[in-house]
Write a protein that holds these residues in place. Structure first.
Motif, PDB file in Angstrom:
ATOM      1  N   ALA A  99      -1.188  -6.827   6.894  1.00  0.00           N
ATOM      2  CA  ALA A  99      -0.620  -7.926   6.103  1.00  0.00           C
ATOM      3  C   ALA A  99      -1.406  -8.173   4.816  1.00  0.00           C
ATOM      4  CB  ALA A  99      -0.561  -9.200   6.942  1.00  0.00           C
ATOM      5  N   ALA A 100      -2.681  -7.805   4.800  1.00  0.00           N
ATOM      6  CA  ALA A 100      -3.523  -8.035   3.625  1.00  0.00           C
ATOM      7  C   ALA A 100      -3.287  -7.009   2.512  1.00  0.00           C
ATOM      8  CB  ALA A 100      -4.998  -8.019   4.043  1.00  0.00           C
ATOM      9  N   ILE A 101      -2.594  -5.933   2.790  1.00  0.00           N
ATOM     10  CA  ILE A 101      -2.332  -4.914   1.765  1.00  0.00           C
ATOM     11  C   ILE A 101      -1.324  -5.481   0.764  1.00  0.00           C
ATOM     12  CG2 ILE A 101      -1.432  -2.602   1.326  1.00  0.00           C
ATOM     13  CD1 ILE A 101      -2.192  -1.910   4.240  1.00  0.00           C
ATOM     14  N   PRO A 102      -1.641  -5.409  -0.534  1.00  0.00           N
ATOM     15  CA  PRO A 102      -0.674  -5.877  -1.535  1.00  0.00           C
ATOM     16  C   PRO A 102       0.640  -5.089  -1.434  1.00  0.00           C
ATOM     17  CG  PRO A 102      -2.839  -5.555  -2.525  1.00  0.00           C
ATOM     18  CD  PRO A 102      -2.899  -4.976  -1.131  1.00  0.00           C
ATOM     19  N   ASP A 103       1.756  -5.818  -1.426  1.00  0.00           N
ATOM     20  CA  ASP A 103       3.070  -5.197  -1.256  1.00  0.00           C
ATOM     21  C   ASP A 103       3.347  -4.111  -2.277  1.00  0.00           C
ATOM     22  OD1 ASP A 103       3.582  -6.804   0.921  1.00  0.00           O
ATOM     23  OD2 ASP A 103       4.808  -8.244  -0.202  1.00  0.00           O
ATOM     24  N   ASP A 104       3.007  -4.367  -3.543  1.00  0.00           N
ATOM     25  CA  ASP A 104       3.312  -3.377  -4.575  1.00  0.00           C
ATOM     26  C   ASP A 104       2.523  -2.082  -4.370  1.00  0.00           C
ATOM     27  OD1 ASP A 104       0.942  -4.734  -5.246  1.00  0.00           O
ATOM     28  OD2 ASP A 104       1.235  -4.409  -7.403  1.00  0.00           O
ATOM     29  N   GLN A 105       1.294  -2.187  -3.897  1.00  0.00           N
ATOM     30  CA  GLN A 105       0.491  -0.988  -3.649  1.00  0.00           C
ATOM     31  C   GLN A 105       1.014  -0.216  -2.424  1.00  0.00           C
ATOM     32  OE1 GLN A 105      -3.747  -1.783  -3.575  1.00  0.00           O
ATOM     33  NE2 GLN A 105      -3.574  -3.163  -5.332  1.00  0.00           N
ATOM     34  N   TRP A 106       1.415  -0.952  -1.396  1.00  0.00           N
ATOM     35  CA  TRP A 106       1.954  -0.298  -0.197  1.00  0.00           C
ATOM     36  C   TRP A 106       3.294   0.374  -0.514  1.00  0.00           C
ATOM     37  CZ3 TRP A 106       0.107   1.775   3.876  1.00  0.00           C
ATOM     38  CH2 TRP A 106       0.946   2.130   4.939  1.00  0.00           C
ATOM     39  N   ASP A 107       4.142  -0.323  -1.278  1.00  0.00           N
ATOM     40  CA  ASP A 107       5.421   0.261  -1.680  1.00  0.00           C
ATOM     41  C   ASP A 107       5.212   1.521  -2.515  1.00  0.00           C
ATOM     42  OD1 ASP A 107       7.027  -1.571  -0.343  1.00  0.00           O
ATOM     43  OD2 ASP A 107       7.307  -2.860  -2.110  1.00  0.00           O
ATOM     44  N   ALA A 108       4.220   1.515  -3.388  1.00  0.00           N
ATOM     45  CA  ALA A 108       3.926   2.694  -4.216  1.00  0.00           C
ATOM     46  C   ALA A 108       3.479   3.861  -3.321  1.00  0.00           C
ATOM     47  CB  ALA A 108       2.853   2.370  -5.251  1.00  0.00           C
ATOM     48  N   PHE A 109       2.661   3.578  -2.313  1.00  0.00           N
ATOM     49  CA  PHE A 109       2.223   4.632  -1.391  1.00  0.00           C
ATOM     50  C   PHE A 109       3.420   5.196  -0.619  1.00  0.00           C
ATOM     51  CE2 PHE A 109       1.036   5.858   2.941  1.00  0.00           C
ATOM     52  CZ  PHE A 109       0.209   6.935   2.659  1.00  0.00           C
ATOM     53  N   ILE A 110       4.295   4.326  -0.129  1.00  0.00           N
ATOM     54  CA  ILE A 110       5.471   4.765   0.621  1.00  0.00           C
ATOM     55  C   ILE A 110       6.383   5.598  -0.273  1.00  0.00           C
ATOM     56  CG2 ILE A 110       7.579   3.963   1.786  1.00  0.00           C
ATOM     57  CD1 ILE A 110       4.995   3.720   3.484  1.00  0.00           C
ATOM     58  N   ALA A 111       6.612   5.148  -1.501  1.00  0.00           N
ATOM     59  CA  ALA A 111       7.474   5.883  -2.435  1.00  0.00           C
ATOM     60  C   ALA A 111       6.907   7.269  -2.749  1.00  0.00           C
ATOM     61  CB  ALA A 111       7.659   5.084  -3.720  1.00  0.00           C
ATOM     62  N   ALA A 112       5.595   7.381  -2.851  1.00  0.00           N
ATOM     63  CA  ALA A 112       4.961   8.654  -3.200  1.00  0.00           C
ATOM     64  C   ALA A 112       4.848   9.612  -2.018  1.00  0.00           C
ATOM     65  CB  ALA A 112       3.569   8.395  -3.781  1.00  0.00           C
ATOM     66  N   ASN A 113       4.919   9.086  -0.793  1.00  0.00           N
ATOM     67  CA  ASN A 113       4.616   9.927   0.370  1.00  0.00           C
ATOM     68  C   ASN A 113       5.715  10.018   1.420  1.00  0.00           C
ATOM     69  OD1 ASN A 113       1.626  10.760   0.103  1.00  0.00           O
ATOM     70  ND2 ASN A 113       1.682   8.620  -0.523  1.00  0.00           N
ATOM     71  N   THR A 114       6.851   9.381   1.153  1.00  0.00           N
ATOM     72  CA  THR A 114       7.968   9.438   2.105  1.00  0.00           C
ATOM     73  C   THR A 114       9.268   9.643   1.327  1.00  0.00           C
ATOM     74  OG1 THR A 114       8.562   7.080   2.111  1.00  0.00           O
ATOM     75  CG2 THR A 114       6.762   7.759   3.587  1.00  0.00           C
ATOM     76  N   ASP A 115      10.364   9.703   2.063  1.00  0.00           N
ATOM     77  CA  ASP A 115      11.692   9.828   1.457  1.00  0.00           C
ATOM     78  C   ASP A 115      12.244   8.483   0.983  1.00  0.00           C
ATOM     79  OD1 ASP A 115      11.608  12.499   2.176  1.00  0.00           O
ATOM     80  OD2 ASP A 115      12.771  12.208   4.011  1.00  0.00           O
ATOM     81  N   PHE A 116      11.465   7.426   1.083  1.00  0.00           N
ATOM     82  CA  PHE A 116      11.958   6.080   0.798  1.00  0.00           C
ATOM     83  C   PHE A 116      11.328   5.522  -0.471  1.00  0.00           C
ATOM     84  CE2 PHE A 116      11.947   6.889   5.354  1.00  0.00           C
ATOM     85  CZ  PHE A 116      13.301   6.796   5.602  1.00  0.00           C
TER      86      PHE A 116
END
Length: 139
Positions: A99-116
């Protein structure tokens, strides 16, 4: 009408799934007709209805169950959710860390490393995958 409502609708008339087919054995114009019952194996339908009933209501599903190894490996280069978390560079030892991970940073990681494009899309797709798996269980 959603999927669960459709299954409930099917449950209401599933016992009447023996159809009579009227056939003309004596040629066109004949008044003699016979009915030939057809029995339908509805075990699959019964299992689907049972599975849908099990999904009815509110449920808590662990993230590792919703984002199963099969799902994660199909949509990323990672074997499972733990591998994805480990590669993120964020400390994730529990829900509070996550929960402490900033949303924008987590979304950027997901976008760069998954199909989403973001975490919400990945969760939505994971949920759909989970529900389909539960509905198809035993079929």
């Amino acid at each position: 009408m959603d999927y669960l409502q459709a299954c409930a609708c099917l449950a209401g008339w599933r016992d009447s799934l023996i159809w009579g087919i009227t056939g003309d054995r004596h040629g066109a114009g004949s008044r003699r007709r016979s009915k030939m019952p057809i029995k339908i194996d509805r075990r699959g339908l019964d299992q689907l209805i049972k599975n849908a009933k099990e999904l009815d209501g509110k449920h808590q599903v662990k993230m590792v169950d919703m984002l199963s190894p099969q799902f994660v490996s199909a949509h990323s280069k990672f074997d499972d959710l733990a591998s994805l978390f480990a590669a993120s560079g964020f400390k994730i030892d529990g829900p509070d860390d996550f929960a402490a991970i900033p949303d924008d940073q987590w979304d950027a990681f997901i976008a760069a490393n998954t199909d989403f494009e973001n975490w919400a899309e990945m969760q939505k797709a994971g949920h759909l995958h989970y529900v389909k798996g539960r509905l198809n269980k035993g079929l």
